[in-house]
Design an enzyme around this catalytic site. Sequence first.
Site, PDB file in Angstrom:
ATOM      1  N   ALA A   9       0.846   4.952  -2.379  1.00 38.37           N
ATOM      2  CA  ALA A   9       0.814   5.107  -3.839  1.00 38.37           C
ATOM      3  C   ALA A   9       2.144   4.776  -4.529  1.00 38.37           C
ATOM      4  CB  ALA A   9       0.372   6.529  -4.175  1.00 38.37           C
ATOM      5  N   GLY A  10       3.249   5.268  -3.991  1.00 37.75           N
ATOM      6  CA  GLY A  10       4.540   5.025  -4.632  1.00 37.75           C
ATOM      7  C   GLY A  10       4.879   3.534  -4.656  1.00 37.75           C
TER       8      GLY A  10
ATOM      9  N   ARG B 205       0.840  -1.196   0.000  1.00 41.66           N
ATOM     10  CA  ARG B 205       0.000   0.000   0.000  1.00 41.66           C
ATOM     11  C   ARG B 205       0.874   1.244   0.000  1.00 41.66           C
ATOM     12  NH1 ARG B 205       1.390   1.963   4.061  1.00 41.66           N
ATOM     13  NH2 ARG B 205       0.288   3.831   3.376  1.00 41.66           N
TER      14      ARG B 205
ATOM     15  N   CYS C 175      -1.676   9.798   7.702  1.00 44.04           N
ATOM     16  CA  CYS C 175      -1.516   8.522   7.015  1.00 44.04           C
ATOM     17  C   CYS C 175      -0.037   8.110   6.959  1.00 44.04           C
ATOM     18  CB  CYS C 175      -2.130   8.553   5.628  1.00 44.04           C
ATOM     19  SG  CYS C 175      -2.384   6.907   4.914  1.00 44.04           S
TER      20      CYS C 175
ATOM     21  N   ASP D  72      -2.102  10.633  -3.381  1.00 43.20           N
ATOM     22  CA  ASP D  72      -2.454   9.490  -4.244  1.00 43.20           C
ATOM     23  C   ASP D  72      -2.669   9.964  -5.660  1.00 43.20           C
ATOM     24  OD1 ASP D  72      -3.352   8.404  -1.390  1.00 43.20           O
ATOM     25  OD2 ASP D  72      -2.911   6.752  -2.762  1.00 43.20           O
TER      26      ASP D  72
ATOM     27  N   ASN E  66      -5.980  12.358  -1.462  1.00 39.78           N
ATOM     28  CA  ASN E  66      -5.141  11.636  -0.492  1.00 39.78           C
ATOM     29  C   ASN E  66      -6.042  11.000   0.560  1.00 39.78           C
ATOM     30  OD1 ASN E  66      -2.439  10.920   0.433  1.00 39.78           O
ATOM     31  ND2 ASN E  66      -2.785  12.307   2.139  1.00 39.78           N
ATOM     32  N   LYS E  67      -5.451  10.286   1.476  1.00 43.45           N
ATOM     33  CA  LYS E  67      -6.175   9.530   2.501  1.00 43.45           C
ATOM     34  C   LYS E  67      -7.315  10.332   3.117  1.00 43.45           C
ATOM     35  CE  LYS E  67      -5.670   6.143   3.342  1.00 43.45           C
ATOM     36  NZ  LYS E  67      -6.426   5.026   2.787  1.00 43.45           N
TER      37      LYS E  67
END
Length: 301
Positions: free
Chosen positions: A19-20, A17, A122, A191, A201-202
């Site tokens: 994004a990168g 998990r 996050c 993200d 994002n989160k």
Amino acid sequence: MEIIKETYEKIKNMEIRGAGRIGRAAAKALKEYAIKISHLSEEEFIKKMKEAGNLLISARPTAVSLPNAVKYVLKGLNEDNPKERAIERADEFIESSLKAIEKIGKYGANRIKDGYTILTHCNSEAAISVIKTAYDEGKDIKVFCTETRPRNQGYITAKTLYDYGIDVTLIVDSAVRYFMRDIDIVIVGADAITANGCLVNKIGTSQIALIANESRVPFLTAAETYKFHPKTIVGELIEIEERDPEEVTTFEDKYKGIKIRNPAFDVTPAKYIDAIITEIGLIPPQGAWYIIEKYFGWLEK
Ligand code: RUB
């Protein structure tokens, strides 16, 4: 297809998990798969690689690093020696992604002064890179990490920074406004970044941005250029993943009628973002269109 299916499952169930990491895992799986099927005819190879790419992309819908990584690798299929090029491009993506995170760390750390307290949300490798770099530069910093319900990825960040020797405080997500007066800068990951400079994002990120804005605390996102979403330039909206309600809670049978919603991401408007820290420098959210056009225009053509 086993390698591909395995990576697909790991991304879907969030064993892999962030994004990168998701993008690099997809590139790595495609490389290993390409090596495995390299004995096939060129036509068959290309067909199978495209199928593999489509499966990987379907694992999670929001983080654009996933389709951007897959498309970067598969672009090699249109070149001479497609088999070799796909493998080389997978390596290129992984290497440039890791370098980007390092550069983001350096550029972002310039915004952190000695004595700063940073808030993050996050678990973002890019945001952590900024924080660690500032610490490595000898700056006396403190970090507040939110829990990041429902899956508590903030604990990973807190542990990572603590192991690094940094002064860390963990807070519940709803305590952000209470503590904002102690915060000098907010740094989160991304993200996806849209053509109009919004940050995906989160879940909870947009509330934090709003609170930071109210308190005049700078809000920055650390985002590699492959987090910029090419399809938003042609008007498509980013799908926000909604996950299993059981991640939030389970009620006894009597209360099964209570609905639970569990969106994993939210959208922070560009006006709440002071800067996007990328590997090519800090850009204002208004510069997002330019990045997409310059670096990812080819994805839409
Ligand atoms: C992770 C998350 C992170 C971004 C950026 O969500 O929202 O902030 O992915 O991370 P999830 P990075 O845990 O649902 O994948 O900077 O590591 O790419």
